[in-house]
Design an enzyme around this catalytic site. Structure first.
Site, PDB file in Angstrom:
ATOM      1  N   GLU A 161       0.870  -1.182   0.000  1.00  0.00           N
ATOM      2  CA  GLU A 161       0.000   0.000   0.000  1.00  0.00           C
ATOM      3  C   GLU A 161       0.901   1.224   0.000  1.00  0.00           C
ATOM      4  O   GLU A 161       1.935   1.243   0.667  1.00  0.00           O
ATOM      5  CB  GLU A 161      -0.898   0.000   1.240  1.00  0.00           C
ATOM      6  CG  GLU A 161      -1.751   1.245   1.398  1.00  0.00           C
ATOM      7  CD  GLU A 161      -2.586   1.236   2.681  1.00  0.00           C
ATOM      8  OE1 GLU A 161      -3.018   0.133   3.102  1.00  0.00           O
ATOM      9  OE2 GLU A 161      -2.796   2.316   3.270  1.00  0.00           O
ATOM     10  N   GLU A 166      -2.538  11.393   3.869  1.00  0.00           N
ATOM     11  CA  GLU A 166      -3.528  11.041   4.879  1.00  0.00           C
ATOM     12  C   GLU A 166      -3.575  12.156   5.917  1.00  0.00           C
ATOM     13  O   GLU A 166      -2.563  12.789   6.213  1.00  0.00           O
ATOM     14  CB  GLU A 166      -3.201   9.723   5.571  1.00  0.00           C
ATOM     15  CG  GLU A 166      -3.481   8.489   4.745  1.00  0.00           C
ATOM     16  CD  GLU A 166      -3.336   7.217   5.554  1.00  0.00           C
ATOM     17  OE1 GLU A 166      -4.344   6.606   5.936  1.00  0.00           O
ATOM     18  OE2 GLU A 166      -2.169   6.836   5.820  1.00  0.00           O
TER      19      GLU A 166
END
Length: 285
Positions: A161, A166
């Protein structure tokens, strides 16, 4: 039968069992050590969405992950991801807007959207850049990230990933760039992450990018490098980043990370705005 022969008799089937298990292991060849090398990238995007149109996101570039935590998001999130619902995802005035809403929907208390380019735009190496503004509010968890398209090395985190951006609302104006692999992930305390405080992440647009090459993944905020992860040459458990990945753009509500300090319902509706997403080809040299 003496002790030696008894021991030999008992060990013989165990040895056969061990050998038979060894034979059935996947035949993954030892990787070649990566050569120290710097890479450059083309100046013109090979793929992009500039969001210079009106209505729903371009269906030739974007699909949707639909549903709730029961679909396997794996983070104990609280939202239901909808499909082609203008209340949750809309393009207009030159930006993509994803909005998480406090409302009853399909048995849950929140809705949102999760765009994916899977099967429409999948990539191996390149420069990946997004210009975005994240929402404030405790319980919001916006992200722009990448997942493997074919999961060649197995389920998460084995196939990898890449998190380009974020932000969790309880930690206002702190942005994160990360990677996850079987060897390096938060579940075992080895995740590779860098953070940066931006005083106006929720009020101004900023540029977030990763440069992904066979040797390294580097992360940048407004062209300032804050993250680096190198290919150690030890195989897919540390470096699964030799397969195609695709974009994801979403806002989650609550969850294991986003909800660590609860959810402030007064923060909703909460919107992330995206000015563009762009991909620049890596130059082979």
């Amino acid at each position: 039968m003496n002790t030696y022969h008894m021991t030999s008799f008992l060990l013989f089937p165990l040895l056969l069992f061990a050998c038979s298990k060894e034979v059935r292991k996947p035949n993954i060849p030892a990787p070649e050590p990566p050569q120290a090398k710097e890479y450059t990238f083309e100046n013109t995007p090979s793929w992009s969405d500039e969001f210079d149109y009106e209505g729903l996101p371009d269906g030739s570039k974007w699909g949707y992950d639909i549903g709730s935590e029961n679909n396997g998001w794996g983070n104990n999130e609280l939202q239901y991801y909808t499909e082609k619902r203008l209340e949750n995802v809309r393009v207009g005035d030159g930006v993509l807007t994803i909005t998480a809403i406090k409302e009853d929907y399909e048995g849950l208390d929140y809705t949102s959207a999760r765009l994916v380019s899977r099967g429409k735009a999948d990539f191996l190496y390149g420069r990946f850049e997004v210009k975005a503004k994240v929402p404030p509010g405790i319980g919001t968890w916006p992200a722009v990230w990448m997942l493997p398209t074919d999961w060649a090395y197995g389920g998460w985190p084995a196939s990898g990933e890449i998190d380009i951006l974020e932000h969790v609302g309880y930690d206002q104006d702190v942005v994160h760039i990360s990677v996850h692999t079987e060897a390096y992930n938060h579940a075992i305390g080895t995740q590779k992450t860098s953070t940066k405080r931006i005083e106006n992440a929720t009020t101004d647009f900023h540029r977030y990018r990763i440069d992904w090459t066979p040797n390294y993944i580097r992360g940048y905020v407004d062209d300032l490098q804050i993250f680096s992860f190198s290919n150690e040459g030890t195989g897919f458990r540390a470096w699964p980043f030799d397969k195609k990945f695709h974009w994801l753009v979403n806002i989650a509500v609550g969850g294991n990370w986003g909800g660590q300090q609860g959810v402030d319902d007064s923060a909703f509706p909460a919107s992330m705005e995206v000015d563009y997403v762009r991909v620049y080809n890596m130059i082979e040299n």
